[in-house]
Design an enzyme around this catalytic site. Structure first.
Site, PDB file in Angstrom:
ATOM      1  CG  ASP A  42      -0.275  -0.064   2.537  1.00  0.00           C
ATOM      2  OD1 ASP A  42       0.728  -0.797   2.665  1.00  0.00           O
ATOM      3  OD2 ASP A  42      -0.731   0.613   3.485  1.00  0.00           O
ATOM      4  CD  GLU A  73       4.212   0.899   6.949  1.00  0.00           C
ATOM      5  OE1 GLU A  73       5.013   1.266   7.829  1.00  0.00           O
ATOM      6  OE2 GLU A  73       3.860   1.652   6.012  1.00  0.00           O
TER       7      GLU A  73
END
Length: 380
Positions: free
Chosen positions: A70, A135
């Site tokens: 991400d 994250e």
């Protein structure tokens, strides 16, 4: 002209629109590459988050390469020189959201694993990749889910390399061998609301809190140690008042955060803070949130292998550092005694026109491969 394998895969991953917590198709691309070289791939998804645990081998030691697919939002598109999700090469740099944080590292992981297993198909120990799409966001359904699953079934990680961008000026100049802990609090100091013209009938909580806040800001919480700077305390938000200019507020909320070293514990920091507030005679409520405990990997097999690999590939003597914010290394450190972070230059991360030096990509993959060769060296 042959396109470098790490560059090619990095471009493919950057083209995936994986704004947190979306994976954008990155993990299926990576899983297909890993399955082709004999990895067992397992998706441990939760809450709309994609998580991949891929393992090659069943014996110990287990070396894990960890990271996230991400990325943060692109920001104002008009400030980008090209589409953030259309990888572009200009003046020796690869541009795109996630180029440095951390799709280049993911590409280097895969290429290093492919090269290592081609040369050593019967390696000792095991190699794994732990990848998540959570994250940059809340980090509630990502790496922590995988580590808990591993804990429950008794899988132990011996070494872990997180691919966070750690370099300051040039590839290999910095290895993160630990991170500070993060302890946050929401403090509500209570007073008595009233008219500003009649302060004797009210009690201003902002005035009451001010001396305590000043003392908290000036407190030396610890001296730090060889690897960590002293613990810091910072206010991030203050909210008080009704919005009217003639009303003394009845309460004030203060958000603050400790970034703490291994020289302190969250229990001690909480106790010292409350003792100080009590000494100032405040009426208050406080809600604590422990975001991360500090972790530290001293000199040993993993750090030594990393320093040697970096020197061999770049000629640079890397500096060990614990600076910066938190990373998913904090979750992995709960089940792994040796965790470090190595990745590309971090100067452009989270900025518009994020980029990475193209020439550094094959060298990053080579650094990872050298570490694998040293720690999983002997053939079975």
């Amino acid at each position: 002209m042959t396109v470098d394998a790490t560059l090619a895969l990095a471009r493919q991953l950057i083209a995936c629109r994986s704004v947190t917590p979306e994976d954008g198709g990155c993990l299926p691309i990576i899983a297909a590459r890993l399955q082709a070289i004999g990895f067992e791939c397992e998706f441990l998804n939760r809450g709309g988050v994609s998580n991949l645990w891929a393992r090659h081998g069943r014996s110990r030691p287990l070396l894990c390469l960890a990271g996230h697919t991400d990325v943060v939002p692109s920001g104002p598109l008009e400030q980008w020189h090209s589409d953030p999700f259309a990888p572009a090469q200009r003046d020796g740099l690869l541009y795109g959201r996630g180029a440095a944080d951390m799709k280049s590292s993911l590409a280097a992981f895969v290429v290093a694993a492919e090269a290592y297993l081609a040369a050593r198909p019967r390696h000792c120990g095991s190699l794994a990749l732990l990848l998540t799409s959570d994250e940059e966001g809340d980090a509630l359904d990502g790496t922590v889910v995988v580590t808990e699953a591993l804990r429950q079934r008794g899988e132990t990680i011996d070494y872990c390399i997180v691919g966070e961008p750690t370099a300051v000026n040039t590839l290999g100049d910095t290895v993160k061998n630990g991170r500070r802990g993060s302890l946050s609090a929401k403090l509500t100091v209570k007073g008595v609301q009233g008219h500003v013209a009649y302060p004797q009938l009210a009690s201003n909580p902002i005035h009451l809190a001010a001396p305590a806040l000043a003392e908290l800001a000036q407190t030396l919480w610890d001296q730090g140690n060889e690897f960590f700077p002293p613990t810091t305390w910072q206010i991030s938000n203050i909210h008080g008042g009704t919005g009217a200019g003639n009303v003394i507020p009845g309460s004030v909320e203060i958000d603050f955060n400790f970034r703490f070293a291994t020289a302190s514990t969250p229990e001690d920091l909480r106790a010292r803070t409350c003792a100080l507030l009590d000494r100032h005679g405040l009426a208050y409520d406080i809600v604590w949130t422990l975001g991360a405990r500090p972790f530290l990997t001293g000199r040993g097999a993993l750090v030594d292998a990393a320093l040697q690999a970096i020197r061999a590939e770049t000629g640079v003597d890397a500096e060990l550092s614990t600076s910066g914010g938190t990373s998913d290394g904090r979750f992995i450190a709960e089940i792994c005694p040796q965790v470090i972070e190595i990745g590309p230059v971090n100067a452009s991360i989270h900025k518009v026109n994020e980029c990475v030096d193209i020439a550094s990509l094959p060298r990053l993959a080579a650094i990872y491969r050298r570490i694998l060769e040293q720690l999983l060296a002997s053939d079975v």
